[in-house]
Structures are given as structure tokens and as C-alpha cells.
Design an enzyme around this catalytic site. Structure first.
Site, mmCIF file in Angstrom:
data_model
loop_
_atom_site.group_PDB
_atom_site.id
_atom_site.type_symbol
_atom_site.label_atom_id
_atom_site.label_comp_id
_atom_site.label_asym_id
_atom_site.label_seq_id
_atom_site.Cartn_x
_atom_site.Cartn_y
_atom_site.Cartn_z
ATOM 1 N N HIS A 275 0.818 -1.323 -0.086
ATOM 2 C CA HIS A 275 -0.129 0.139 0.091
ATOM 3 C C HIS A 275 0.876 1.241 -0.224
ATOM 4 O O HIS A 275 0.375 2.322 -0.119
ATOM 5 C CB HIS A 275 -0.983 -0.072 1.368
ATOM 6 N N CYS A 276 2.397 1.226 0.274
ATOM 7 C CA CYS A 276 2.810 2.372 0.522
ATOM 8 C C CYS A 276 3.966 2.735 -0.834
ATOM 9 O O CYS A 276 4.018 3.684 -1.481
ATOM 10 C CB CYS A 276 3.638 2.520 1.861
ATOM 11 N N ILE A 277 5.108 1.831 -0.786
ATOM 12 C CA ILE A 277 6.365 1.994 -1.447
ATOM 13 C C ILE A 277 5.813 2.049 -2.977
ATOM 14 O O ILE A 277 6.368 3.189 -3.612
ATOM 15 C CB ILE A 277 7.366 0.965 -1.241
ATOM 16 N N ASP A 280 3.293 5.685 -2.590
ATOM 17 C CA ASP A 280 3.347 7.069 -1.917
ATOM 18 C C ASP A 280 4.322 8.186 -2.838
ATOM 19 O O ASP A 280 4.120 9.208 -2.619
ATOM 20 C CB ASP A 280 3.741 6.685 -0.635
#
Length: 435
Positions: A275-277, A280
């Protein structure tokens, strides 16, 4: 213009039956609601998905890190999930934890955030605290959230209500660090807003770190994940180079890791997921491009390198089969582990998807096994699942280890497999190809 106020906004202006309302009951919002209920706060949750709401109110969790027993304890403590925005009216604090995916232009899709803000604005009361936890670009709280809240409510942040940003730091599957023992960064629109947010999160976590403002708190989240994104891209490119040079990169990483200062180990893989790398850093690229008119070159290059890793994995797999005297076309390929990280069911942005897609394009027959995934589709086409991976590796022309779940007996799988390609660097023995 910021309104400076020397005294923290108090909660005496409102008297409600609920101390916290969480908007978005996913991998961020549900653990937050659980922690708040655990410390004795009265909590409600709001989610647009009726299946999520019905499941939670029936004691069923849909999030890996929150068990059904956790949900039952939350319900016993008074937690209720809703699809109706009216539950926000009674809350002293409202925390927004909705997704911010990428839109077609590669920037953040803030539609869920703005929808949540509209819901809050229509019910905003004096003395309430509103916190955005959804990851986004620096300036979102001040430039998007604050104007909507003030325009629709007629109230002023820092005078009538408190507004802050606090980046989520949830790491699915991490049993060593949870919400309570992970420091919480908080930035307020004004000093009084920050004081309210610090006081609230101080009830839930051991350490609260106050940022200079909302922009610094927003940037801190992007810095954390951009740092990882860039360094993963570095080792991914080194993996390609090292293979061509005949260098064992995994051993080089092991040796470099013995240095007690100035080095942190990152390891290559089939791509980056979660969900991030993969997501974002794009927010920061978008902000730089839209506000400053040029590219954030480190991030752009990292995205390019990490995006092409699935193709590199498939090329290596093809070479491995060719060496064994088989074409990739028509070969039976077993994919082990299709989630984005070990020991979770989360498949968001998993590199297993582009790997499977590329194998299909080359007309390989693909099957999969994952102990956490009972069914798997790629481009809406189901991928057959094998029940016994130990038996299956002996029947397939090639096995590709994409995720090293702890339930896998990797040495035994390596012994049984016809050909094994390890993209996780876990099996170092003759006959096993390692990324």
C-alpha cells in the site's frame, strides 16, 4: 492564513457520547479503532462498504492484523460500525483513514478524502478535532481539507475546531511493532490544533512526535517510503548488474551488513508491492511536477527500475528453462506466494500479477499456491490453484518462489522441484537459481 492561538482548544464546547469516529475501516482505520477501544474510548466507525460494516458488527474481521476475537472485544467495549454519516455528529474526534490511490495521471486520487471531508463538514461542531491520516502530498491538509471544512461549516480551524495531519505507520504482518509502540508523528494547522492532536494520540501510543506543521508531517510519510523505494531500486538494479558480472549480490549484501554504521541492508525482488512503496513516492513526484514544473528524478528513476523487475524475472525464468532444454512456451510454471509480503493475505500491487501476466503472454501454463490466498485472478482470468505445493513442484517444469511465507518448507521444496527460481534469496544450494 494561520490563526495563532496560545491555549489549546478544549473539548468542553461539545458534549458527545462518542470520543472517536474513524472514517475508513481498512488496514489503517480498523487497528486505530481497536487500539482506541482497548484503552477505553467510546468508538464508532464509518465505512461505505456495507459488507465491511455488516461483517464487523457480526464480529468478523477483514483485516489481517485484526482478528475476529479483536473485533468481538471491540463490540463488547461498545464499538459500532456504520454506513451512515450521522455517526460523526456525536464524536469529539474524527480521524479520516480512507484510501488515496493513484489517478490516471499518476497523481493522488483524493476523491475518497474529499468525500470524507464533506461528510465531516456537514456535521462539524465547535471543539471537535479532525485528523487526516490518509497518505498524500504536502499541502493537502491546508489546501484541500481545511478550505472545505471551513467553507461548508462556517467554522474556523484553530478557533472553532482543531485540524491536524498524522501519517499512518501501519506495517501489515509486523508482529514486532504495532500501533502503540510505533512513534506517532502529528502536525497541526495551528499550535492549538497540534496540542489537541498530541493529547488525543497520547492516549493511544507511547510516543508522539510533533512536527512543525501539517506539511512537515505529510512530507515525513513520503520521505519514509521514498527512502525505501529508492534503495530497493538500487539493489534491484545491482541484482541485474551483478548477475551479468558473475557476482553473488546476496553474499555482498551479507558482507556489507556486518558494518556497524553507515549501511542498511535492502534486498532485491520481483518488484515492489503493498500500500505504500509503489504508490506514495508518486504523490511527491506529482507535487514537484505540478507545483515546481520539473521532475523528482530520483523517484522517477526508481519507479522505472522497480517496474521493469517482473520482466527481468520472466526473462531469467525463460533462460533457466532454455538451459534445461525446454521453451517457456507451453511449459507449466508454478508460482509460489502471490501476496506482496510474507505471511499476509494482502495482494495490493503485488509483483506476482505482472509476472503472471508476462508468463501468459509468452503462452506458459501458470498455476499458483499461496497459503493465504484461496483464489487468485489476473486480469479477471482465474489462475488455477494447487492444493499441495510439495507434490506440485515435482510436476511443474519450473517453480518460481515469489513470496517466502514461513509455512513453506523451502529446503524440501528445493529438493522436490524440477527447476526452482528463488526471487527472495532464501535457498542457496546447487540447482537453485537465485535472483
Amino acid at each position: 492564513m494561520q490563526v495563532q492561538q496560545t491555549e489549546p482548544l478544549g473539548e468542553s464546547a461539545i458534549s458527545n457520547a462518542v470520543e472517536l469516529a474513524v472514517i475508513g475501516l481498512g488496514y489503517v482505520g480498523l487497528p486505530l479503532a481497536r487500539e482506541a477501544a482497548t484503552v477505553g474510548l467510546r468508538v464508532v466507525g464509518l465505512d461505505r462498504d456495507p459488507r465491511v460494516v455488516d461483517g464487523l458488527n457480526s464480529g468478523r474481521s477483514h483485516v489481517d492484523d485484526v482478528s475476529d476475537e479483536d473485533v468481538r472485544r471491540m463490540l463488547a467495549a461498545g464499538f459500532v460500525a456504520y454506513t451512515d454519516d450521522d455517526c460523526l455528529t456525536r464524536a469529539q474526534t474524527v480521524v479520516i483513514c480512507v484510501p488515496t490511490p493513484l489517478n490516471g495521471d499518476g497523481g493522488p486520487d483524493l476523491s475518497a478524502v474529499t468525500a470524507a471531508v464533506h461528510a465531516v463538514a456537514g456535521r462539524l461542531r465547535r471543539g471537535q478535532l479532525v485528523v487526516l491520516e490518509s497518505t498524500t502530498y504536502p499541502g493537502t491538509t491546508e489546501e484541500v481539507v481545511r478550505p472545505l471544512l471551513e467553507l461548508e461549516s462556517g467554522l474556523r480551524a484553530g478557533q472553532d475546531f482543531a485540524l491536524a495531519f498524522s501519517p499512518e505507520r501501519i506495517d501489515p504482518g509486523n508482529t514486532g511493532h504495532g500501533l502503540r509502540d510505533t512513534p506517532k508523528v502529528v502536525g497541526g494547522c495551528t499550535p492549538s490544533c497540534a496540542a489537541r492532536a498530541v493529547a488525543f494520540y497520547g492516549k493511544l501510543v507511547d510516543t508522539v512526535v510533533q512536527a512543525k506543521g501539517t506539511r512537515e508531517a505529510e512530507m515525513a510519510k513520503l520521505l519514509e517510503n521514498t527512502y525505501r523505494h529508492v534503495n530497493i531500486a538500487l539493489v534491484n538494479e545491482l541484482a541485474v548488474i551483478s548477475h551479468e558480472l558473475g557476482v553473488d549480490l546476496w553474499d555482498a549484501i551479507r558482507c556489507a551488513s556486518t558494518k556497524p554504521f553507515g549501511f542498511q541492508a535492502f534486498r532485491p525482488g520481483a518488484g515492489v508491492g503493498g500500500h505504500c512503496i509503489p504508490i506514495d513516492p508518486n504523490y511527491l513526484s506529482y507535487k514537484v511536477r505540478s507545483s515546481l514544473g520539473y521532475e523528482f528524478r530520483f523517484v522517477e528513476l526508481a519507479q522505472e527500475i522497480n517496474r521493469r523487475m517482473p520482466e527481468y524475472v520472466v526473462r531469467r525464468a525463460q533462460d533457466l528453462l532454455n538451459t534445461a532444454g525446454r521453451p517457456l512456451h507451453g511449459s507449466r510454471v508454478l508460482l509460489l506466494g502471490v501476496t506482496y509480503k510474507p505471511d499476509v493475505a494482502d495482494q495490493r500491487e503485488s509483483p506476482a500479477v505482472p509476472v503472471a501476466r508476462l508468463l501468459r503472454q509468452r503462452e506458459a501454463e501458470i498455476l499458483f499456491h499461496d497459503p493465504h490466498v484461496p483464489e487468485w485472478c489476473v486480469d479477471d482470468v482465474p489462475v488455477p490453484r494447487v492444493d499441495d505445493p510439495m507434490a506440485a513442484v515435482a510436476e511443474h517444469d519450473l517453480t518460481i518462489l515469489l513470496q517466502d511465507h514461513s509455512s513453506y518448507d523451502l529446503p524440501a521444496l528445493a529438493d522436490a522441484a524440477r527447476l526452482l527460481f528463488d526471487t527472495r534469496g532464501r535457498i542457496f544450494r546447487p540447482g537453485v537459481e537465485v535472483l
